[in-house]
Scaffold this motif. Structure first.
Motif, short mmCIF file in Angstrom:
data_model
loop_
_atom_site.label_atom_id
_atom_site.label_comp_id
_atom_site.label_asym_id
_atom_site.label_seq_id
_atom_site.Cartn_x
_atom_site.Cartn_y
_atom_site.Cartn_z
N SER A 1 10.94 -8.63 0.16
CA SER A 1 9.49 -8.46 0.23
C SER A 1 9.07 -7.42 1.27
O SER A 1 7.89 -7.30 1.60
N TRP A 2 10.04 -6.63 1.75
CA TRP A 2 9.73 -5.62 2.77
C TRP A 2 8.70 -4.61 2.27
O TRP A 2 7.84 -4.19 3.02
N SER A 3 8.78 -4.26 1.02
CA SER A 3 7.86 -3.24 0.50
C SER A 3 6.40 -3.63 0.73
O SER A 3 5.57 -2.78 1.02
N SER A 4 6.07 -4.91 0.62
CA SER A 4 4.68 -5.35 0.81
C SER A 4 4.23 -5.18 2.26
O SER A 4 3.03 -5.08 2.53
N ARG A 5 5.16 -5.14 3.19
CA ARG A 5 4.81 -4.95 4.60
C ARG A 5 4.82 -3.48 5.02
O ARG A 5 4.05 -3.08 5.88
N VAL A 6 5.69 -2.69 4.43
CA VAL A 6 5.81 -1.30 4.87
C VAL A 6 4.89 -0.35 4.08
O VAL A 6 4.43 0.65 4.63
N GLU A 7 4.62 -0.65 2.82
CA GLU A 7 3.80 0.27 2.03
C GLU A 7 2.43 0.56 2.63
O GLU A 7 1.99 1.71 2.61
N PRO A 8 1.73 -0.43 3.23
CA PRO A 8 0.46 -0.09 3.88
C PRO A 8 0.61 0.92 5.02
O PRO A 8 -0.28 1.73 5.26
N LEU A 9 1.74 0.91 5.71
CA LEU A 9 1.98 1.86 6.79
C LEU A 9 2.29 3.26 6.27
O LEU A 9 2.16 4.24 7.00
N LEU A 10 2.72 3.33 5.01
CA LEU A 10 3.14 4.61 4.43
C LEU A 10 2.09 5.22 3.51
O LEU A 10 2.29 6.32 3.00
N ARG A 11 0.99 4.51 3.29
CA ARG A 11 -0.04 5.00 2.38
C ARG A 11 -0.53 6.38 2.84
O ARG A 11 -0.97 6.55 3.96
N GLY A 12 -0.38 7.37 1.97
CA GLY A 12 -0.83 8.73 2.27
C GLY A 12 0.12 9.55 3.11
O GLY A 12 -0.17 10.71 3.41
#
Length: 168
Positions: free
Chosen positions: A68-79
């Motif tokens: 489930s790491w993607s759900s935590r890291v994707e907001p940090l990587l948006r844009g």
């Protein structure tokens, strides 16, 4: 995802050079930090580990559980631009390998991990901040030749360090 994914050779950065990255990040204004090309340090340890002490300027996205790491890291990587400098850290440089591989697989090509993880960082007695607002910045070994005190604001309290070894 298999746990073997957290082993192998990946690009690494020595702790003293990660300090340079940290100082660059904390010297940026909040607007500059949100730039698509601003470097980012992603601490993949648990929230409790992160809260107990982390590198100034690091963002937290726990790698556990890995599925489930993607759900935590994707907001940090948006844009974030795929060529942006990304640095991943964990306690001993194992979880960060999996995180680095995951980022590479998604097109982020300029990713490195902290060699030896936070254990290496702490062994060099480099700056560390806690989520309770306290900070500790100790001198590096005299033989290192690198200054660890800087004139940029401390991440925890925004007071200038001005060469001091501890945040006040």
């Amino acid at each position: 995802m298999q746990w073997l994914w957290t082993f192998g050779r990946v690009p690494e950065l020595e702790a003293i050079h990660m300090l340079d990255v940290s100082n660059r990040i904390i010297s940026l204004s909040p607007i500059q930090r949100s730039s698509p090309t601003a470097p980012r340090i992603i601490d993949v340890r648990t929230r409790a580990e992160y809260n107990a002490g982390h590198i100034p300027g690091a963002l937290n996205a726990s790698f556990l559980p890995p599925w489930s790491w993607s759900s935590r890291v994707e907001p940090l990587l948006r844009g974030v631009d795929p060529g942006t400098e990304l640095y991943v850290i964990c306690l001993s440089a194992h979880r960060s390998i999996g995180a680095l591989k995951w980022l590479n697989e998604r097109g982020f090509g300029n990713v490195k991990q902290l060699k030896g993880g936070m254990q290496a960082w702490r062994s060099q007695r480099l700056v560390e901040v806690k989520e309770d607002g306290s900070a500790r910045q100790s001198a590096a070994p005299a033989s290192s030749g690198y200054p660890v005190a800087c004139n940029v604001p401390c991440a925890c309290c925004q007071k200038a360090m001005n060469g001091k070894k501890e945040c006040i």
